[in-house]
Write a protein that holds these residues in place. Structure first.
Motif, PDB file in Angstrom:
ATOM      1  N   ASP A  12      52.362  30.600 -19.140  1.00  0.00           N
ATOM      2  CA  ASP A  12      53.543  29.659 -19.288  1.00  0.00           C
ATOM      3  C   ASP A  12      54.553  30.169 -20.466  1.00  0.00           C
ATOM      4  O   ASP A  12      54.395  29.865 -21.306  1.00  0.00           O
ATOM      5  CB  ASP A  12      53.677  28.415 -19.659  1.00  0.00           C
ATOM      6  CG  ASP A  12      54.595  27.422 -19.255  1.00  0.00           C
ATOM      7  OD1 ASP A  12      54.801  27.622 -19.303  1.00  0.00           O
ATOM      8  OD2 ASP A  12      54.499  26.548 -18.031  1.00  0.00           O
ATOM      9  N   ARG A  13      55.286  31.269 -20.627  1.00  0.00           N
ATOM     10  CA  ARG A  13      56.362  31.486 -21.544  1.00  0.00           C
ATOM     11  C   ARG A  13      56.968  30.200 -22.218  1.00  0.00           C
ATOM     12  O   ARG A  13      56.764  30.211 -22.899  1.00  0.00           O
ATOM     13  CB  ARG A  13      56.733  32.227 -20.572  1.00  0.00           C
ATOM     14  CG  ARG A  13      56.662  33.866 -19.943  1.00  0.00           C
ATOM     15  CD  ARG A  13      57.796  34.664 -19.448  1.00  0.00           C
ATOM     16  NE  ARG A  13      56.952  36.486 -19.232  1.00  0.00           N
ATOM     17  CZ  ARG A  13      57.861  37.203 -18.287  1.00  0.00           C
ATOM     18  NH1 ARG A  13      58.888  36.902 -18.699  1.00  0.00           N
ATOM     19  NH2 ARG A  13      56.783  37.724 -17.991  1.00  0.00           N
ATOM     20  N   GLY A  14      57.918  29.657 -21.294  1.00  0.00           N
ATOM     21  CA  GLY A  14      58.026  28.353 -21.861  1.00  0.00           C
ATOM     22  C   GLY A  14      57.293  27.777 -23.256  1.00  0.00           C
ATOM     23  O   GLY A  14      57.631  27.117 -23.803  1.00  0.00           O
ATOM     24  N   LEU A  15      56.076  27.254 -22.008  1.00  0.00           N
ATOM     25  CA  LEU A  15      55.468  26.732 -22.832  1.00  0.00           C
ATOM     26  C   LEU A  15      54.569  27.411 -24.579  1.00  0.00           C
ATOM     27  O   LEU A  15      54.455  26.704 -25.543  1.00  0.00           O
ATOM     28  CB  LEU A  15      53.680  26.229 -22.220  1.00  0.00           C
ATOM     29  CG  LEU A  15      52.568  25.744 -23.028  1.00  0.00           C
ATOM     30  CD1 LEU A  15      53.217  24.215 -23.983  1.00  0.00           C
ATOM     31  CD2 LEU A  15      51.793  25.168 -22.277  1.00  0.00           C
ATOM     32  N   ALA A  16      54.716  28.520 -24.024  1.00  0.00           N
ATOM     33  CA  ALA A  16      53.917  29.390 -24.963  1.00  0.00           C
ATOM     34  C   ALA A  16      55.134  29.645 -26.611  1.00  0.00           C
ATOM     35  O   ALA A  16      55.226  29.278 -27.052  1.00  0.00           O
ATOM     36  CB  ALA A  16      54.044  30.538 -24.763  1.00  0.00           C
TER      37      ALA A  16
END
Length: 287
Positions: A263-267
């Motif tokens: 999950d790019r946003g979470l990462a």
């Protein structure tokens, strides 16, 4: 002069005590406005109680007096046995209510009255066991939300059958660490989110929560996007993820796990937190 105008006069700061006495002896709605005045004298509060105690039309006046700071302990004790539930509830919450009266109200037939006792800043020790085991969840919830709840009480509430009560215990700063660690395996999302957001949750409990979630909380009947057997924290229910990332005490290894999620946003959020943590520690973290 109409009722509305009289009510305004009863609430007006400059109205004399003599005029307030006249207004308090008139229409119930006007008397209620007098009873609710800030700075009402104890003498006038007693006069109102005497005037309206036996008048069914004045129930609103009595409800207001039962919550009025100027009402004395003697009248509060009398109001505590009034047939009106709202009157008794106000007495249960009143700071000047005598301790014996509070103890009696803890066994009131109405759950709302017992809840008001449970929500008091100070609850008589003698009634605490009964309130912790009250048949109404709303009463036990009020106990769990009390800022002054002690670790012994919260240990009991952390094992409550109602998830909302357990969630309140999971969010409380005084809940013992071992109880929080046990709650990390709770099957309810509400409890887990509360635990994740508690800044006093010990690191082992945060770690156990994250690891248990990554093993597949959905397989245990939880609502969310988690897939059974998933090891990617990006697949955790968003409510838990947000609470974990907002908790400044999440262990660095677990934060690194979030930074590696698909999950790019979470990462990205996790990476920023890692960078800030590294800067505070005076070291540089490779991103």
């Amino acid at each position: 002069m109409g009722t509305a105008a009289l009510v305004r006069e009863a609430r007006r700061v400059g109205t004399t005590v003599a005029r307030l006495r006249e207004l308090g002896a008139g229409e119930p709605e006007v008397a209620r406005a007098v009873a609710g005045r800030i700075g009402l004298t104890a003498a006038l509060a007693e006069e109102l109680a005497v005037r309206w105690a036996g008048d069914h039309a004045g129930i609103g006046v009595l409800r207001t007096l039962a919550a009025q700071p100027a009402t004395g302990p003697e009248w509060l004790a009398l109001f505590a046995v009034h047939p009106d539930e709202q009157v008794r509830r106000a007495v249960a919450a009143h700071r000047a209510t005598p301790k014996p009266t509070v103890r009696a109200l803890a066994a009131d037939s109405a759950a709302t009255v017992r809840r008001a006792v449970a929500a008091r800043e100070r609850v008589p020790r003698r009634v605490v066991p009964a309130l912790l085991d009250d048949p109404a969840a709303e009463v036990r919830l009020a106990m769990a939300r009390r800022p002054g709840a002690d670790p012994t009480q919260l240990r009991v509430l952390a094992a409550d059958p109602d998830p909302e009560v357990r969630a309140a215990a999971a969010a409380h700063r005084h809940t013992p660490g071992e109880a929080l660690l046990t709650l990390a395996g709770d099957p309810d999302l509400l409890v887990l989110a509360a635990l994740a957001g508690n800044r006093f949750t010990p690191e082992p409990a945060l770690g156990a929560l994250t690891e248990a979630a990554c093993r597949g909380l959905a397989g245990r009947g939880l609502a969310g996007r988690t897939e059974p057997g998933s090891s990617d924290p990006g697949q955790l229910p968003r409510q838990i993820v947000d609470s974990l990332l907002e908790n400044g005490r999440l262990p660095t290894p677990l934060l690194e796990l979030f930074a590696a999620t698909e999950d790019r946003g979470l990462a990205a959020r996790a990476a920023l937190l890692l960078k800030a943590r590294a800067e505070r520690a005076g070291t540089e973290h490779p991103c």
